[in-house]
Structure formats: C-alpha cells, structure tokens
Design a protein around this motif. Structure first.
Motif, mmCIF file in Angstrom:
data_model
loop_
_atom_site.group_PDB
_atom_site.id
_atom_site.type_symbol
_atom_site.label_atom_id
_atom_site.label_comp_id
_atom_site.label_asym_id
_atom_site.label_seq_id
_atom_site.Cartn_x
_atom_site.Cartn_y
_atom_site.Cartn_z
ATOM 1 N N LEU A 540 0.849 -1.185 0.000
ATOM 2 C CA LEU A 540 0.000 0.000 0.000
ATOM 3 C C LEU A 540 0.888 1.238 0.000
ATOM 4 C CD1 LEU A 540 -2.654 1.591 0.312
ATOM 5 C CD2 LEU A 540 -2.507 1.184 2.792
ATOM 6 N N LEU A 541 0.773 2.042 -1.062
ATOM 7 C CA LEU A 541 1.503 3.304 -1.166
ATOM 8 C C LEU A 541 0.542 4.447 -0.843
ATOM 9 C CD1 LEU A 541 3.902 5.117 -2.025
ATOM 10 C CD2 LEU A 541 3.044 4.945 -4.379
ATOM 11 N N ILE A 542 0.801 5.147 0.257
ATOM 12 C CA ILE A 542 -0.028 6.281 0.669
ATOM 13 C C ILE A 542 0.712 7.567 0.345
ATOM 14 C CG2 ILE A 542 -1.164 7.430 2.598
ATOM 15 C CD1 ILE A 542 -1.380 4.728 3.993
ATOM 16 N N LEU A 543 0.089 8.422 -0.464
ATOM 17 C CA LEU A 543 0.656 9.710 -0.836
ATOM 18 C C LEU A 543 -0.155 10.799 -0.148
ATOM 19 C CD1 LEU A 543 1.008 9.002 -4.673
ATOM 20 C CD2 LEU A 543 2.722 8.635 -2.888
ATOM 21 N N THR A 544 0.469 11.557 0.736
ATOM 22 C CA THR A 544 -0.259 12.550 1.523
ATOM 23 C C THR A 544 0.548 13.828 1.662
ATOM 24 O OG1 THR A 544 -1.294 12.983 3.671
ATOM 25 C CG2 THR A 544 0.645 11.576 3.662
ATOM 26 N N ASP A 545 -0.166 14.960 1.800
ATOM 27 C CA ASP A 545 0.519 16.247 1.894
ATOM 28 C C ASP A 545 0.630 16.758 3.331
ATOM 29 O OD1 ASP A 545 -2.143 17.096 2.394
ATOM 30 O OD2 ASP A 545 -1.668 19.088 1.602
ATOM 31 N N GLY A 546 0.193 15.956 4.299
ATOM 32 C CA GLY A 546 0.258 16.431 5.676
ATOM 33 C C GLY A 546 0.263 15.303 6.679
ATOM 34 N N VAL A 547 0.460 15.654 7.922
ATOM 35 C CA VAL A 547 0.445 14.671 8.999
ATOM 36 C C VAL A 547 -0.980 14.150 9.166
ATOM 37 C CG1 VAL A 547 0.850 14.330 11.464
ATOM 38 C CG2 VAL A 547 2.368 15.818 10.143
ATOM 39 N N VAL A 548 -1.107 12.860 9.390
ATOM 40 C CA VAL A 548 -2.435 12.267 9.532
ATOM 41 C C VAL A 548 -3.102 12.799 10.798
ATOM 42 C CG1 VAL A 548 -1.772 10.197 8.266
ATOM 43 C CG2 VAL A 548 -1.579 10.221 10.745
ATOM 44 N N THR A 549 -4.415 12.951 10.713
ATOM 45 C CA THR A 549 -5.166 13.481 11.855
ATOM 46 C C THR A 549 -5.755 12.371 12.719
ATOM 47 O OG1 THR A 549 -7.074 13.701 10.385
ATOM 48 C CG2 THR A 549 -5.717 15.648 10.698
ATOM 49 N N ASP A 550 -5.783 11.152 12.210
ATOM 50 C CA ASP A 550 -6.302 10.029 13.001
ATOM 51 C C ASP A 550 -5.145 9.129 13.439
ATOM 52 O OD1 ASP A 550 -5.722 9.104 10.456
ATOM 53 O OD2 ASP A 550 -7.390 7.678 10.422
ATOM 54 N N MET A 551 -4.152 9.710 14.077
ATOM 55 C CA MET A 551 -2.929 8.989 14.421
ATOM 56 C C MET A 551 -3.200 7.762 15.286
ATOM 57 S SD MET A 551 0.320 8.834 13.933
ATOM 58 C CE MET A 551 0.864 10.451 13.375
ATOM 59 N N ALA A 552 -4.074 7.862 16.259
ATOM 60 C CA ALA A 552 -4.350 6.714 17.134
ATOM 61 C C ALA A 552 -4.951 5.564 16.339
ATOM 62 C CB ALA A 552 -5.281 7.134 18.272
ATOM 63 N N ALA A 576 5.062 20.398 4.026
ATOM 64 C CA ALA A 576 4.557 20.359 5.399
ATOM 65 C C ALA A 576 5.609 19.807 6.356
ATOM 66 C CB ALA A 576 3.291 19.504 5.461
ATOM 67 N N ASP A 577 5.402 20.018 7.630
ATOM 68 C CA ASP A 577 6.285 19.472 8.662
ATOM 69 C C ASP A 577 5.822 18.050 8.972
ATOM 70 O OD1 ASP A 577 7.866 18.822 10.781
ATOM 71 O OD2 ASP A 577 7.194 20.446 12.089
ATOM 72 N N PHE A 578 6.638 17.070 8.562
ATOM 73 C CA PHE A 578 6.250 15.669 8.717
ATOM 74 C C PHE A 578 6.909 15.017 9.932
ATOM 75 C CE2 PHE A 578 5.728 16.308 4.070
ATOM 76 C CZ PHE A 578 4.388 15.967 3.963
ATOM 77 N N THR A 579 7.384 15.797 10.862
ATOM 78 C CA THR A 579 8.101 15.235 12.006
ATOM 79 C C THR A 579 7.269 14.196 12.742
ATOM 80 O OG1 THR A 579 9.278 17.335 12.279
ATOM 81 C CG2 THR A 579 9.325 15.787 14.128
ATOM 82 N N ASP A 580 6.002 14.482 12.944
ATOM 83 C CA ASP A 580 5.156 13.559 13.695
ATOM 84 C C ASP A 580 4.910 12.251 12.955
ATOM 85 O OD1 ASP A 580 5.016 15.413 15.697
ATOM 86 O OD2 ASP A 580 3.036 16.184 15.150
ATOM 87 N N MET A 581 5.144 12.247 11.643
ATOM 88 C CA MET A 581 4.916 11.021 10.862
ATOM 89 C C MET A 581 6.003 9.978 11.125
ATOM 90 S SD MET A 581 2.123 11.353 9.056
ATOM 91 C CE MET A 581 2.205 10.411 7.548
ATOM 92 N N GLN A 582 7.157 10.412 11.617
ATOM 93 C CA GLN A 582 8.254 9.471 11.846
ATOM 94 C C GLN A 582 7.883 8.406 12.870
ATOM 95 O OE1 GLN A 582 10.835 9.427 9.998
ATOM 96 N NE2 GLN A 582 10.703 11.439 9.007
ATOM 97 N N ILE A 583 6.876 8.683 13.700
ATOM 98 C CA ILE A 583 6.481 7.702 14.706
ATOM 99 C C ILE A 583 5.944 6.426 14.065
ATOM 100 C CG2 ILE A 583 4.101 8.544 14.936
ATOM 101 C CD1 ILE A 583 4.235 7.975 17.890
ATOM 102 N N LEU A 584 5.426 6.562 12.826
ATOM 103 C CA LEU A 584 4.854 5.398 12.148
ATOM 104 C C LEU A 584 5.926 4.481 11.580
ATOM 105 C CD1 LEU A 584 1.911 7.137 10.266
ATOM 106 C CD2 LEU A 584 1.858 5.970 12.469
ATOM 107 N N ASP A 585 7.109 5.018 11.349
ATOM 108 C CA ASP A 585 8.220 4.226 10.827
ATOM 109 C C ASP A 585 8.982 3.666 12.013
ATOM 110 O OD1 ASP A 585 10.460 3.171 9.600
ATOM 111 O OD2 ASP A 585 10.613 4.787 8.146
ATOM 112 N N GLY A 586 8.967 2.362 12.172
ATOM 113 C CA GLY A 586 9.537 1.735 13.361
ATOM 114 C C GLY A 586 11.038 1.644 13.388
#
Length: 659
Positions: A540-552, A576-586
């Motif tokens: 699954l390739l997800i292409l997004t322009d911002g941090v996800v809002t349903d993180m939980a 965009a600032d993708f810093t918070d997205m790094q949590i999804l990459d283990g």
C-alpha cells in the motif's frame, strides 16, 4: 538498436572495477535511504540454431554477459567455450546481485571462439545478442514495430526472475535477426539465504573408451521437468586444458585457451570435486522429481563418448547424509540390449550430501507469489485547488506533479511482479458524488466493486494529459527536467487516467484520515492469509501532503496489518512538517497501538518526497522499496508458509533436451 561489438572488448581497469562493484556490492546508502536488500541470482544460458561461422567444423560458441553501469556497457563475466556445437547448453553460471527496487539492464552476446584469437575481436565472430531493457516492455513486439526495434523483444532481470525462464531471438547488427538463433536464460536464486545442497561424487570401474589410454570421465546432472524436457543442472566444474583459467588483469576469465569440463585424466575410478547447487535448480524443491546423471569420456573435439547413465531423485540422494553412501549402476542401454551378460558400465557413488533449507524473497517470487500494488491519494483541501498551478494536484501535460512522480517511481518496480499489471487506486479526504459526502476510502475510478484501474496508452500530444514513461524517467538528471508529453505503461496509465478524470468530479476537503484505507487493504490481505499459501503480498503506497489526523486509529490499523501479508509505504508530498509522521516508521523504535500492543514486524516506511526532489527517480524507489523483500520473508517465515510450486510454463519457453 544495433549491438556495438566494441562493448565486448575489455574495458579499462577503473571502469571494470566500477562494473564489478555494481555486481558484487550493495550501493552505499544515502543519509535518507537504507541499504538496499539484495539477493544473488544465478543465470543459466543455452542457445539453439546458432549460425555456423566455421568452414570445416561447427562454431565454438561462448557467451559474454554485460551490465549497464552509468550508461556504459561493462563486461561482467563470460562462459566456457563449447567446441563444435550449434545448440550449446552452457555449464557456466552467471551470478548477478539482484535488487528488487532497481531496473537492471543486462546484455548477452554470443561469439564463435577461435582459441588464441580471443572473443569479441571481429564482427565475423559475433553470433548474436539479446539486450535486457525496460521492465514494462511486452515480450512480443506490437504491430508496426521496426525490425531494428530490439528493445521490444527484451525482458528485464526482474522479469527473468519472475518468469524463471525466458527464450528470445538473437540479433545481429542493425536489428537483423541472426537466422533462427535463440537464447534461453533461466534464473535460479542462490543467495546465502537460499536452500542449497552440496554433493560429492566418485565412480568405480568405468568402461574404457580410449584405445591407447584410459577414459577421461566427467559427470553431468539433468533435471527432468514436467514436460519431460531436461534441464542441465550441473556439469563438473569448468577449467582449462592446462589446469588453470587464463585471467585478464581485472580477474575475468580470459579467452586465450578454450575451456573444458573438469575431467580426471586416464582414470576409470575418478573422484570429482564436491560442488553446490540450489535446490530450486536441482529438483525445483520437489524431492521426488526425477534426475538423470550422465558420465562421458571427454573428447577435445567436442565428440564426447557416452559411458553410461543412471536415474535418481533428491529423496534417494538424501540417504547419503552422514556416514552413509549411495551408489548406482552406470548403465549403457545399448550394451544392456546387445550383451547377454552385461551388468553395468561402472558404478557411481554419492560420497556425501549436505543440505541447508532457508527460503528467501526470490523463492517466493519464483514460486508464483504476486505483488499486489495499491496507491492511496490524499485529496484534502490543503493540497490547493487543482486548477491553480500552485496546487499539488495541478495537471501539467509536460511535467508530472509530485503525486505522479512518486507513483511512477514505486509503481514501475512493483508492476513487474503483478501478472495483470492492474493497480488498485483509492482516494481519501474528499467529498465525492453523488451526495458529496466526505469519504476516506473511495475508488478513484468510482467503481466500488472493482478499484483496479485500466487504461489505454495514448500516442501523446499537446492535448494529452499523459506524462512520461519510466524508461525516460530513468534518464532524468533531476525531477524538474521538462519533458514532452508521453504515455505511461499499462498499469500506471490506468491510474493516471482515473486520477485525472476524478479531480473535476470531487471536492477537496478533509481531514487527513488514513486508517480507513489501511483497514480496507488489510481486509483483502486477511482473505489472502486464509488461503494459507504464499500466493499474494500487498503493498500500500499512501501519498499525503500532511500529517495524519487520526494517528491513534492509524497506529491501531498498522499493528493489525503487521500480522497480514502487507507492507505500507507513506510518501509525504509538499512542504509540510512531517516530524510527527516518523512515529509510524519503526526504524527508531517499536510502533505500538494506543493500548500498548507492539507491531509483530516493521511494515511501514515513511519518506518526505522533498528529500528526493534533486535526486534521480530511482533514488526514491530504492529508499521506499529496499525493505520490502525482508518484510515478505519475515511474514511468510512467521506463518511457516513455503513457496508455492512455480506456475506452468508456456511450451515455447521450455528448454528442450540437450543434443
């Protein structure tokens, strides 16, 4: 494309070192990209109906393997010379480092060797060539393809791996067919993670075929396929008549001396050197598959004398493990009929057998496992009005936007592993017709029953909103080079058409929720898991322009998906600032659900696209796909699912029995 025979001549020492580094070492990782995952592949080559360049004898063919590195063809290795044979089955195994996330270009060139005259030094020596080019090209040329269009008849290394066996015509200069000559390339994975077997044979009291001396015996092993054709698995090790292989300065075997089988001179009870073969090559991982073993008396003119043969299976061979030995009568069928008291033409003994079984990524691909590719596109309002040139969704017929650049880079690799080459394409974060309610998992072709996109390639033109083919994409020096409007290959083209058709019909809205799409693909993967076979793996390739809002919810969905045959790639588009997205990459830790449950395995790779804007398109594909082979193996190892049996091969691709 004409074949440039000069490419077969030895390259300069520095260039050759670069070529060997490409074949033998993984590329140095960039700060953004992990080290590429590779496997070693063995390529076995045979030819049929070669041109006869010799006056008194038949041609003495030899195959050269070249690889393209930085736009230049570099010789990587060459086969032995087979004396007086127009239908050679080469014992030489070409070993290539195989990268899932790269398109690797190879060329095979066949020459008639003249001993000390060398190989590839004269046009008269050239018997034909086959070039491996872009992966999405059809194995058969479309109507109207010019005779010089060698590119339309050539597969990639990835397709050779996926199909396992490919047969193609040989071409001379200027795209001219080399008569009825064909070349067959068979791939077998031989990485350190692959199952292989080590065998040690000897023989006793073989028949003497020489008048004034004893026989010079060598051994061949053939696998008998389901169609009763025979595939040469191994011919006892190749070496020169003088006992050594001449070497060029950079370590490649030179052409100065014709190579011959490893014969044991004047010995009717030879002990051959132990050797290793992959289990795929030996018996297709089927212990009961019949094997034919043949003993010959070597003749320097190529007219080897048949001593005898015997039939066995890998199941029977395994009795030689440990201190046990297995032996077979070496039989000559003609003698058995003619001689009343005939017993055998000697005895062949298997002295030792060592086996190691571990499945690898290529085991699953060669076993028929398909990679199902799904792209999910962010249609939230933060992307900007698609009619505005500043929008991330703006369609420029001469330059792909960032969404399509990422789709091309990743989809180009994945499509070679999906037989129907149809991509599922979903959207999220938009109001969709007919009620214009917000949806986070809609098919962009608006067909809820089938989200796979199909498209007809366009001829290109000012009015076409088609962009660029991957073989042009490979030539980009950076992402921003302006190009003429061109078409995509079938799989990507369908997504592009659905994407462009979808934009005017929807209203970009929000929020950026990706958990619904992860869950949707996971449900399909769960159905596949219940088959208890390694038949289909999902990316699954997800292409997004911002941090996800349903993180939980996204973390919960990823934890659930880590138990299924699927991987997730997230590419951040825009600034965009993708810093918070790094949590999804283990990579920096273990991703956990809101309740604290850890993922079973790391299945997420996140990268911001802006880090690759000044790099070639291949850099993005390398980064996001490099972990996929490991993830595939981890899943099937956890489930203890072995590779499936290879798919049936078409009759015209089968290798006929050796002459």
């Amino acid at each position: 494309m004409p074949f440039a025979h000069g490419a077969a001549c030895p390259p300069s020492r520095p260039a050759a070192h670069r070529a060997m580094a490409t074949m033998g070492e993984a590329p140095e990782p960039s700060p953004q990209a992990p080290l590429a995952v590779l496997s070693k592949v063995e390529l076995r080559v045979s030819c049929k109906h070669l041109l006869d360049r010799d006056t008194l004898n038949k041609s003495d063919p030899c195959v050269l393997l070249l690889m393209q590195s930085q736009g230049q063809w570099m010789e990587v290795d060459r086969s032995e010379v087979i004396k007086s044979n127009l239908n050679p089955v080469f014992a030489k195994i070409f070993m290539v480092d195989y990268y899932f996330e790269e398109v690797q270009k190879l060329r095979f060139e066949v020459y008639d060797s003249h001993g000390h005259a060398g190989v590839g030094t004269h046009d008269d020596d050239f018997l034909g060539g086959m070039e491996c080019t872009v992966g999405q090209v059809s194995p058969h040329p479309p109507p109207g393809t010019p005779a010089s269009g060698v590119l339309s008849l050539t597969p990639t290394l990835s397709q050779i791996v996926a199909q396992k066996r490919v047969t193609k015509p040989l071409f001379l200069k200027y795209g001219k067919f080399a008569g009825k000559s064909t070349i067959t390339v068979i791939s077998e994975e031989i990485s350190g993670n692959n199952g292989y077997v080590e065998l040690a044979f000897r023989a006793k009291k073989l028949d003497d075929k020489d008048l004034f001396s004893k026989s010079d015996p060598f051994l061949e092993i053939y696998r008998i396929d389901d169609d009763r054709s025979e595939q040469l698995v191994y011919r006892t090790e190749v070496r020169s008549r003088a006992g050594f292989a001449p070497q060029l300065p950079w370590g490649l075997p030179g052409p100065a001396e014709p190579l011959a089988p490893q014969v044991v001179k004047n010995n009717l009870s030879p002990i051959w050197e132990p050797f290793k073969v992959s289990l795929n090559s030996l018996c297709s991982c089927e212990e009961k598959r019949k094997l034919r073993c043949v003993v010959w008396d070597y003749d320097s003119r190529g007219k080897h004398d048949f001593i005898g043969e015997f039939f066995t299976t890998f199941e029977e061979m395994q009795k030689a493990m440990g201190e046990n030995k297995v032996q077979w009568d070496c039989m000559n069928p003609k003698y058995k009929i003619k001689k009343r008291n005939y017993k055998n033409s000697g005895v062949v003994v298997l002295l030792d057998l060592k086996i190691h079984r571990v499945y690898s990524f290529l085991d699953y691909i060669m076993g028929g496992c398909q990679i199902h590719f799904t792209v999910a596109i962010d249609f939230t309002a933060s992307n900007g009005d698609p009619r505005n040139s500043c929008s991330l969704h703006y369609i420029n017929p001469y330059q792909p936007n960032e969404y399509l650049k990422a789709l091309v880079a990743v989809g180009e690799i994945c499509q070679d592993y999906d037989s129907d080459k149809k991509f599922s394409a979903l959207g999220f974060g938009a109001r969709i017709p007919p009620k214009y309610e917000v949806s986070h998992d809609f098919a962009i072709n608006f067909n809820p029953d089938n989200d796979e996109c199909e498209g007809e390639p366009s001829s290109g033109g000012a009015g076409d909103a088609c962009l660029v083919t991957p073989h042009h994409a490979r030539a980009w020096c950076c992402w921003d080079t302006p190009l003429l409007p061109l078409t995509f290959p079938a799989g990507i083209q369908g997504v592009v058409e659905s994407y462009q058709s979808c934009l005017p019909k929807i209203q970009l809205y929000g929020p950026t929720n990706v958990a619904p799409i992860i869950s949707k693909v996971a449900r399909v993967a769960a159905d596949e898991e219940r088959t208890k076979e390694a038949s289909q793996y999902f990316i699954l390739l997800i292409l997004t322009d911002g941090v996800v809002t349903d993180m939980a919810d996204t973390r919960e969905a990823i934890v659930r998906a880590s138990y299924l045959p699927m991987s997730i790639i997230i590419v951040g588009v825009g600034n965009a600032d993708f810093t918070d997205m790094q949590i999804l990459d283990g990579d920096d830790g273990i991703l956990r659900s809101p309740k604290g449950e850890p993922v079973l395995r790391d299945i997420v790779q996140f990268v911001p696209f802006r880090e690759f804007k000044n790099a070639s398109p291949t850099a993005l594909a390398k980064c996001v796909l490099a972990e996929v082979p490991k993830q595939v193996v981890e899943y099937y190892s956890y489930k203890a699912f072995p590779p499936r049996c290879p798919r049936p091969e078409t009759p015209d691709s089968n290798l006929s029995s050796p002459q």
